[in-house]
Structure formats: structure tokens, C-alpha cells
Design a protein around this motif. Structure first.
Motif, PDB file in Angstrom:
ATOM      1  N   LYS A   1       0.836  -1.199   0.000  1.00 50.82           N
ATOM      2  CA  LYS A   1       0.000   0.000   0.000  1.00 50.82           C
ATOM      3  C   LYS A   1       0.873   1.253   0.000  1.00 50.82           C
ATOM      4  O   LYS A   1       1.901   1.311   0.675  1.00 50.82           O
ATOM      5  N   CYS A   2       0.476   2.244  -0.781  1.00 51.27           N
ATOM      6  CA  CYS A   2       1.214   3.509  -0.848  1.00 51.27           C
ATOM      7  C   CYS A   2       0.910   4.309   0.411  1.00 51.27           C
ATOM      8  O   CYS A   2      -0.235   4.614   0.727  1.00 51.27           O
ATOM      9  N   THR A   3       1.950   4.704   1.114  1.00 52.38           N
ATOM     10  CA  THR A   3       1.758   5.407   2.380  1.00 52.38           C
ATOM     11  C   THR A   3       2.322   6.842   2.325  1.00 52.38           C
ATOM     12  O   THR A   3       2.644   7.409   3.353  1.00 52.38           O
ATOM     13  N   VAL A   4       2.424   7.389   1.113  1.00 54.79           N
ATOM     14  CA  VAL A   4       2.945   8.736   0.964  1.00 54.79           C
ATOM     15  C   VAL A   4       1.873   9.726   1.395  1.00 54.79           C
ATOM     16  O   VAL A   4       0.711   9.621   0.986  1.00 54.79           O
ATOM     17  N   GLU A   5       2.224  10.697   2.196  1.00 54.37           N
ATOM     18  CA  GLU A   5       1.269  11.685   2.674  1.00 54.37           C
ATOM     19  C   GLU A   5       0.942  12.658   1.549  1.00 54.37           C
ATOM     20  O   GLU A   5       1.806  13.109   0.819  1.00 54.37           O
ATOM     21  N   PHE A   6      -0.329  12.975   1.392  1.00 54.50           N
ATOM     22  CA  PHE A   6      -0.783  13.922   0.373  1.00 54.50           C
ATOM     23  C   PHE A   6      -0.852  15.302   1.004  1.00 54.50           C
ATOM     24  O   PHE A   6      -1.558  15.504   1.986  1.00 54.50           O
ATOM     25  N   VAL A   7      -0.111  16.262   0.428  1.00 51.85           N
ATOM     26  CA  VAL A   7      -0.078  17.613   0.976  1.00 51.85           C
ATOM     27  C   VAL A   7      -0.413  18.584  -0.138  1.00 51.85           C
ATOM     28  O   VAL A   7       0.152  18.518  -1.220  1.00 51.85           O
ATOM     29  N   LEU A   8      -1.282  19.498   0.144  1.00 53.78           N
ATOM     30  CA  LEU A   8      -1.614  20.551  -0.831  1.00 53.78           C
ATOM     31  C   LEU A   8      -0.717  21.747  -0.631  1.00 53.78           C
ATOM     32  O   LEU A   8      -0.328  22.108   0.422  1.00 53.78           O
TER      33      LEU A   8
END
Length: 73
Positions: free
Chosen positions: A66-73
């Protein structure tokens, strides 16, 4: 600017169609299908996930991590 209207409005009503339709006789139609018992429906609900798991190629462990990269705007 007014939005485009793609429906053309008719100034005169359509002429009545002279069509003789032959409809089937549904007087003897059974309007209810054969239903299964609530117990049988419950057994099917338990059985479907097992069948779906068997139908899938591979197992749950064959998935990529599973991709666990944090999504940041």
C-alpha cells in the motif's frame, strides 16, 4: 449570453399515429417469482465471499504494498 437549448420546440402537435398494436395476453402471467427462504438467503450471503475469493487469481498477499505517501496541498 443565454445557454443553448438543444431541444427544439414544436409549434404544432404531432399527428396521431395510425398504428394497430397487437399486445400479448398477460392474463395468465405469474407476477411473483419463486423466492428462497430467509435461511437459504443467509447461507448464500455467507457463501458468496468464499466463492469470490476462490474466483480471484492470486491471493491477498500478492498485492503490491500500500502507498503510504502523505498527500499535501
Amino acid at each position: 449570453m443565454e445557454p443553448r437549448n438543444f431541444i427544439k420546440r414544436s409549434k404544432t402537435p404531432a399527428a396521431p399515429a395510425d398504428i394497430d398494436l397487437e399486445l400479448p395476453d398477460w392474463s395468465g402471467m405469474d407476477d411473483t417469482s419463486v423466492r428462497i427462504t430467509p435461511e437459504a438467503a443467509f447461507r448464500l450471503c455467507e457463501h458468496y465471499p468464499i466463492v469470490a475469493r476462490q474466483a480471484r487469481p492470486g491471493s491477498q498477499n500478492d498485492r503490491p504494498p500500500k502507498c503510504t505517501v502523505e498527500f499535501v496541498l
